[in-house]
Design a protein around this motif. Sequence first.
Motif, short mmCIF file in Angstrom:
data_model
loop_
_atom_site.label_atom_id
_atom_site.label_comp_id
_atom_site.label_asym_id
_atom_site.label_seq_id
_atom_site.Cartn_x
_atom_site.Cartn_y
_atom_site.Cartn_z
N ALA A 107 118.02 -46.66 -0.43
CA ALA A 107 118.15 -45.27 -0.91
C ALA A 107 119.52 -44.70 -0.53
O ALA A 107 120.16 -44.01 -1.33
N THR A 108 119.98 -45.01 0.66
CA THR A 108 121.29 -44.51 1.11
C THR A 108 122.41 -45.08 0.25
O THR A 108 123.32 -44.35 -0.16
N LEU A 110 122.14 -46.22 -2.85
CA LEU A 110 122.02 -45.67 -4.20
C LEU A 110 122.54 -44.24 -4.27
O LEU A 110 123.15 -43.84 -5.27
N THR A 111 122.30 -43.47 -3.24
CA THR A 111 122.76 -42.08 -3.28
C THR A 111 124.26 -41.98 -3.05
O THR A 111 124.87 -40.96 -3.40
N CYS A 115 129.62 -40.91 -5.15
CA CYS A 115 130.89 -40.84 -4.41
C CYS A 115 131.77 -42.04 -4.72
O CYS A 115 132.99 -41.91 -4.82
N VAL A 127 126.07 -33.93 -4.91
CA VAL A 127 125.09 -34.70 -5.69
C VAL A 127 124.50 -35.82 -4.84
O VAL A 127 123.28 -36.02 -4.82
N ALA A 128 125.34 -36.55 -4.10
CA ALA A 128 124.85 -37.63 -3.23
C ALA A 128 123.91 -37.08 -2.17
O ALA A 128 122.85 -37.65 -1.90
N LEU A 131 120.56 -36.12 -3.82
CA LEU A 131 119.80 -37.33 -4.15
C LEU A 131 119.19 -37.94 -2.88
O LEU A 131 118.03 -38.35 -2.88
N TRP A 132 119.97 -38.01 -1.80
CA TRP A 132 119.46 -38.58 -0.56
C TRP A 132 118.29 -37.75 -0.04
O TRP A 132 117.27 -38.30 0.37
N PHE A 135 115.22 -38.50 -2.12
CA PHE A 135 114.63 -39.79 -1.73
C PHE A 135 113.87 -39.68 -0.41
O PHE A 135 112.79 -40.23 -0.26
#
Length: 189
Positions: A107-108, A110-111, A115, A127-128, A131-132, A135
């Motif tokens: 997950a980390t 992907l998020t 960047c 955004v990152a 998303l994190w 998740f």
Amino acid sequence: MIARSAGSIGGFAQLAFIAEQFGYAYAGAGFGGLKSEQLMLELVPDPSPEAQARADRNRALYPNADDGVSLPPPVREEVELLKARISFDLASQYTAKQRLALGLPLATVLTAAPCVRFGLHSTAALVAGLLWAAFMLLVPVGLASVRRKRDRYGARLRAAGFIPVTDKLGRMRYVSPGGQLPGRGNPAT
């Protein structure tokens, strides 16, 4: 051992049912193989006298079974129990800690993709981060969902007379009454 990257648990349950009609026994299921999304089904020869008699009877009744069409008709209840065993085994493949150890780094990574793709600036970082956070909020939901599935399938199997046993990896599995897991003195290993 049979591996497929596509297919369904129901399809594997039907395959295991047919295999059991011809002298094999369901021994386990899990994800793995060359691709982690491959569903693996393990079938082993069943040397029990009952299984051999059933196999001899079905070979006589269905001499053209190798065509894939002339097969014994599925018994719905037995296929459903195999489906429950396969589903339980899949839900039990990893512990909650192992799921976290596999999922959190993924997950980390992907998020962090926004960047990497758009560079490290405030919008991509925001955004990152969002998303994190999303998740991380879903992690307990996923773990609870797997636990509910295990409980539901375990209750179904216990109600049908299946017996919980621990395999050599320490996972709980269910075997039919009087049955045993491969590798426990069972010649069908």
